[in-house]
Design a protein around this motif. Structure first.
Motif, PDB file in Angstrom:
ATOM      1  N   PHE A   1       0.821  -1.209   0.000  1.00 20.85           N
ATOM      2  CA  PHE A   1       0.000   0.000   0.000  1.00 20.85           C
ATOM      3  C   PHE A   1       0.857   1.262   0.000  1.00 20.85           C
ATOM      4  N   ALA A   2       2.038   1.197   0.608  1.00 20.85           N
ATOM      5  CA  ALA A   2       2.957   2.334   0.534  1.00 20.85           C
ATOM      6  C   ALA A   2       3.342   2.601  -0.918  1.00 20.85           C
ATOM      7  N   LEU A   3       3.551   1.547  -1.686  1.00 20.64           N
ATOM      8  CA  LEU A   3       3.877   1.705  -3.106  1.00 20.64           C
ATOM      9  C   LEU A   3       2.681   2.250  -3.887  1.00 20.64           C
ATOM     10  N   ALA A   4       1.468   1.842  -3.489  1.00 20.02           N
ATOM     11  CA  ALA A   4       0.263   2.364  -4.151  1.00 20.02           C
ATOM     12  C   ALA A   4       0.134   3.866  -3.909  1.00 20.02           C
ATOM     13  N   ARG A   5       0.404   4.310  -2.692  1.00 14.74           N
ATOM     14  CA  ARG A   5       0.334   5.733  -2.377  1.00 14.74           C
ATOM     15  C   ARG A   5       1.433   6.504  -3.109  1.00 14.74           C
ATOM     16  N   LYS A   6       2.605   5.901  -3.197  1.00 20.68           N
ATOM     17  CA  LYS A   6       3.698   6.552  -3.926  1.00 20.68           C
ATOM     18  C   LYS A   6       3.371   6.667  -5.413  1.00 20.68           C
TER      19      LYS A   6
ATOM     20  N   GLN B   1       3.247   9.991  -7.775  1.00 16.64           N
ATOM     21  CA  GLN B   1       3.973  10.131  -9.040  1.00 16.64           C
ATOM     22  C   GLN B   1       3.038  10.557 -10.174  1.00 16.64           C
ATOM     23  N   ASP B   2       1.835   9.996 -10.186  1.00 19.91           N
ATOM     24  CA  ASP B   2       0.876  10.317 -11.239  1.00 19.91           C
ATOM     25  C   ASP B   2       0.299  11.719 -11.095  1.00 19.91           C
ATOM     26  N   ARG B   3       0.291  12.246  -9.879  1.00 18.11           N
ATOM     27  CA  ARG B   3      -0.332  13.541  -9.652  1.00 18.11           C
ATOM     28  C   ARG B   3       0.626  14.721  -9.776  1.00 18.11           C
TER      29      ARG B   3
ATOM     30  N   GLY C   1       4.002  21.116 -10.887  1.00 19.72           N
ATOM     31  CA  GLY C   1       3.085  20.997  -9.749  1.00 19.72           C
ATOM     32  C   GLY C   1       2.098  19.867  -9.965  1.00 19.72           C
ATOM     33  N   LEU C   2       0.820  20.139  -9.710  1.00 20.66           N
ATOM     34  CA  LEU C   2      -0.209  19.113  -9.870  1.00 20.66           C
ATOM     35  C   LEU C   2      -0.571  18.928 -11.338  1.00 20.66           C
ATOM     36  N   VAL C   3      -0.696  17.677 -11.760  1.00 19.95           N
ATOM     37  CA  VAL C   3      -1.073  17.349 -13.130  1.00 19.95           C
ATOM     38  C   VAL C   3      -2.578  17.538 -13.302  1.00 19.95           C
ATOM     39  N   ALA C   4      -2.981  18.194 -14.371  1.00 21.55           N
ATOM     40  CA  ALA C   4      -4.407  18.410 -14.639  1.00 21.55           C
ATOM     41  C   ALA C   4      -5.086  17.075 -14.978  1.00 21.55           C
ATOM     42  N   TRP C   5      -6.339  16.941 -14.547  1.00 16.97           N
ATOM     43  CA  TRP C   5      -7.120  15.750 -14.859  1.00 16.97           C
ATOM     44  C   TRP C   5      -8.596  16.108 -14.815  1.00 16.97           C
ATOM     45  N   ASP C   6      -9.464  15.234 -15.311  1.00 16.71           N
ATOM     46  CA  ASP C   6     -10.904  15.452 -15.216  1.00 16.71           C
ATOM     47  C   ASP C   6     -11.588  14.131 -14.886  1.00 16.71           C
ATOM     48  N   VAL C   7     -12.865  14.222 -14.558  1.00 18.63           N
ATOM     49  CA  VAL C   7     -13.584  13.040 -14.080  1.00 18.63           C
ATOM     50  C   VAL C   7     -13.746  11.969 -15.145  1.00 18.63           C
ATOM     51  N   SER C   8     -13.614  12.343 -16.420  1.00 14.94           N
ATOM     52  CA  SER C   8     -13.730  11.345 -17.483  1.00 14.94           C
ATOM     53  C   SER C   8     -12.425  10.571 -17.678  1.00 14.94           C
ATOM     54  N   ASN C   9     -11.339  11.097 -17.108  1.00 15.07           N
ATOM     55  CA  ASN C   9     -10.040  10.431 -17.259  1.00 15.07           C
ATOM     56  C   ASN C   9      -9.211  10.592 -15.983  1.00 15.07           C
ATOM     57  N   PRO C  10      -9.668   9.991 -14.871  1.00 19.03           N
ATOM     58  CA  PRO C  10      -8.951  10.145 -13.597  1.00 19.03           C
ATOM     59  C   PRO C  10      -7.683   9.306 -13.575  1.00 19.03           C
ATOM     60  N   PRO C  11      -6.752   9.628 -12.707  1.00 20.88           N
ATOM     61  CA  PRO C  11      -5.565   8.775 -12.559  1.00 20.88           C
ATOM     62  C   PRO C  11      -5.958   7.403 -12.006  1.00 20.88           C
ATOM     63  N   VAL C  12      -5.569   6.358 -12.699  1.00 18.07           N
ATOM     64  CA  VAL C  12      -5.963   5.002 -12.310  1.00 18.07           C
ATOM     65  C   VAL C  12      -5.448   4.655 -10.910  1.00 18.07           C
TER      66      VAL C  12
END
Length: 215
Positions: A54-59, A63-65, A70-81
């Motif tokens: 789970f520590a790796l999942a949080r990491k 990384q994806d964000r 800074g923060l990577v843009a995203w929207d509800v139709s394509n959230p970070p998996v």
């Protein structure tokens, strides 16, 4: 001559007092058992939270964000998996609180500093009507409202600014810390220290002659 009516009245009074005491004692035992189970359940959830997987999942979510800006843009139709594994854990915690298996104050004390910045960052996925996942995270929404109330109450008591709950800087700080530490917990609270002490005692018992972990 024995006054049997009086004797019976006294006996009935003693029976009522004894029964009341037994009911009170049983209620106390049930309350203590629930408290013990709540702490035990919290320790199990904390163990999973601190696990390598789970520590790796949080990491991975961190990384994806984040990128160099800074923060990577995203929207509800394509959230970070990678968000779903982390959010699903907090949704499960919310379900345990709703069912009475965890105390909300204990959950706030243990997980709030980790859950809150992730929740705020991914709020559209959790709350927006346009999100296909909003229904899935109903227990998480309720849990976060409860924990926010606890946090706000404590901040007001210390004359703190409640808007500090929602700053983008706090979200960035959280994800950067996850990257720097590989998802390890930033501080050990009393619950974790007690858990590690118990594991150490179990290990010592094993070295001294194989004490049964179930005993």
């Amino acid at each position: 001559m024995v006054n049997w009516v009086a004797v019976q009245a006294i006996a009935n009074s003693v029976l009522v007092i004894t029964s009341g005491g037994a009911i009170g004692y049983a209620g106390l035992q049930i309350a203590n058992e629930r408290k013990y189970r709540s702490v035990s359940n919290l320790e199990k959830q904390l163990s999973f939270f601190l696990s390598e997987s789970f520590a790796l999942a949080r990491k991975q979510l961190a990384q994806d964000r984040l990128n160099a800006q800074g923060l990577v843009a995203w929207d509800v139709s394509n959230p970070p998996v990678s968000a779903f594994e982390v959010l699903d854990f907090y949704e499960h915690i919310g379900l345990l609180v709703k069912k009475g298996h965890l105390d909300v104050y204990d959950v706030w004390h243990t997980f709030y500093e980790w859950a809150q910045p992730v929740y705020i960052d991914l709020r559209p996925l959790i709350e927006d009507a346009e999100s296909s996942y909003s229904d899935h995270y109903s227990d998480l929404r309720k849990l976060m409202r409860q924990m926010d109330e606890i946090q706000l109450g404590r901040m007001h008591a210390h004359h703190a600014n409640h808007w500090a709950l929602w700053t983008p800087e706090r979200i960035l700080e959280h994800y950067r810390y996850e990257l720097e530490t590989g998802g390890r917990r930033r501080r050990m609270n009393r619950l974790q220290r007690r858990q590690e002490a118990r594991e150490k005692m179990d290990a010592q018992g094993g070295e001294g002659g194989g004490v049964d972990a179930g005993g």
